[in-house]
Scaffold this active site. Structure first.
Site, PDB file in Angstrom:
ATOM      1  N   ASP A   1       0.848  -1.194   0.000  1.00  0.00           N
ATOM      2  CA  ASP A   1       0.000   0.000   0.000  1.00  0.00           C
ATOM      3  C   ASP A   1       0.880   1.239   0.000  1.00  0.00           C
ATOM      4  O   ASP A   1       2.066   1.176   0.298  1.00  0.00           O
ATOM      5  CB  ASP A   1      -0.898   0.020   1.245  1.00  0.00           C
ATOM      6  CG  ASP A   1      -0.067   0.029   2.524  1.00  0.00           C
ATOM      7  OD1 ASP A   1       0.230   1.129   3.029  1.00  0.00           O
ATOM      8  OD2 ASP A   1       0.315  -1.055   3.007  1.00  0.00           O
TER       9      ASP A   1
ATOM     10  N   ASP B   1       1.305   4.376   2.080  1.00  0.00           N
ATOM     11  CA  ASP B   1       0.922   4.723   3.438  1.00  0.00           C
ATOM     12  C   ASP B   1       0.176   6.054   3.481  1.00  0.00           C
ATOM     13  O   ASP B   1       0.463   6.971   2.700  1.00  0.00           O
ATOM     14  CB  ASP B   1       2.174   4.800   4.320  1.00  0.00           C
ATOM     15  CG  ASP B   1       1.898   4.367   5.745  1.00  0.00           C
ATOM     16  OD1 ASP B   1       1.201   3.361   5.930  1.00  0.00           O
ATOM     17  OD2 ASP B   1       2.396   5.020   6.669  1.00  0.00           O
TER      18      ASP B   1
END
Length: 266
Positions: free
Chosen positions: A208, A210
Site C-alpha cells: 500500500d 501509506d
C-alpha cells in the site's frame, strides 16, 4: 531429526507455506516455542527451512512474535542464511504497491520487545551499522532484474510497534525523513540474526501507499483487508524471487556477518 538446512525463509504476512513434501518439526528453545513448526524441504536444489513468522494461521501480532526463539531454532538447525520477506507500506511516491524493496537500512521505532541474546554473564555489543547482508542483497537485486520484477535495490525501513497502522502525521514524518517503507517486524529480527552470525536479507513486499505520503494526501486509510488483497499478488513474485535467490547462493560473494558476530562478544 529432519535434514539440516543452511538457508531459511521466514515467511511474512501472506506467506504461510512455501515448501512441498516437507518434514515438519517443533523445536523448543531457551526462549520458548517458535511461531509455528519449522518445515524442511527442497527449494531451488537446496535444503531449506521455512518458518511462518506470524504462525500458519496468522495468529501472532507483530509484537507477540517470538523473535528470539525463531532465530535460535534456525541456528540450531544449521542455518547460516535467512531470507525474510515482509509486507510493508510505501513512504515514497515512486514506490508502488506490488514493488519489492531490498532494504539496506532500518530505523527502530518499537518498544519493549526482547531484542538481544545478551544475558547476565554474557556481553554482546553487535554492530548493526549495516543490518542486512550485502552479499545477499547483491544476489537478490541481480535475481529480481533477471525475473523482470519491479525492484528497488536499496531503502530504509522504519519499524513501528504495531499492531495499529500509522497516523497520517506519523506517515508524513517518516516520508519526510527519506525512509522508503514502513513495517512492523524487521526489528528485532535483523538484530538477533546479527548476534547469531546469520546472514539476513529483507525483501519488503509493498502492499500500500501509506496514509500521508507526499503526493497521496487524500489516500484512504490503510486497512488489513486492503493489505491482504495486494499480498495475494505480491507474494507470488516474492516466491519466484526467493527461489531464484536460493538457486544462486553458491555464487554469492563472501560477507562479514559471521565475523561481526564474533567480534561483538566481550
Amino acid at each position: 531429526m529432519a535434514e539440516a538446512a543452511q538457508v531459511a525463509v521466514i515467511g511474512g504476512s501472506g506467506l504461510y507455506r512455501l515448501l512441498d513434501d516437507a518434514d515438519e518439526i517443533r523445536l523448543d528453545t531457551p526462549y520458548g516455542k517458535t511461531s509455528d513448526v519449522v518445515s524442511i524441504g527442497n527449494l531451488g536444489g537446496a535444503t531449506v527451512a521455512f518458518l511462518p513468522r506470524h504462525g500458519r494461521n496468522h495468529e501472532l501480532a507483530p509484537h507477540h512474535v517470538p523473535y528470539r526463539a525463531n532465530l535460535w531454532a534456525l541456528k540450531q538447525l544449521g542455518v547460516r542464511r535467512v531470507i525474510a520477506p515482509a509486507a510493508s507500506g510505501s513512504l515514497q511516491p515512486g514506490i508502488l504497491p506490488g514493488d519489492i524493496v531490498i532494504c539496506d537500512q532500518l530505523v527502530d521505532r518499537t518498544s519493549g520487545r526482547a531484542d538481544t541474546y545478551c544475558e547476565p554473564g554474557c556481553v554482546i555489543h553487535a554492530s548493526l551499522a549495516d543490518p542486512y547482508c550485502e552479499a545477499l542483497r547483491t544476489l537478490a537485486c541481480t535475481a529480481a532484474c533477471q525475473l523482470h520484477i519491479r525492484v528497488h535495490g536499496e531503502g530504509t525501513v522504519v519499524v513501528i510497534q504495531g499492531p495499529r497502522f500509522s497516523t497520517r502525521a506519523e506517515s508524513r514524518w517518516f516520508a519526510q525523513s527519506g525512509w522508503a517503507v514502513v513495517n512492523m517486524t524487521q526489528y528485532p529480527e535483523a538484530a538477533l540474526a546479527r548476534e547469531l552470525g546469520l546472514c539476513y536479507l529483507n525483501l519488503s513486499v509493498v502492499t500500500d501507499r501509506d496514509a500521508g505520503v507526499i503526493g497521496n494526501p487524500d489516500a484512504p486509510p490503510v486497512t488489513a483487508q486492503s493489505v491482504l488483497e495486494v499480498l495475494r499478488q505480491g507474494m507470488g513474485q516474492a516466491r519466484q524471487l526467493i527461489s531464484a535467490i536460493v538457486e544462486g547462493l553458491d555464487s554469492a560473494s563472501v560477507c562479514q556477518c559471521q565475523a561481526l558476530a564474533a567480534e561483538a562478544r566481550i
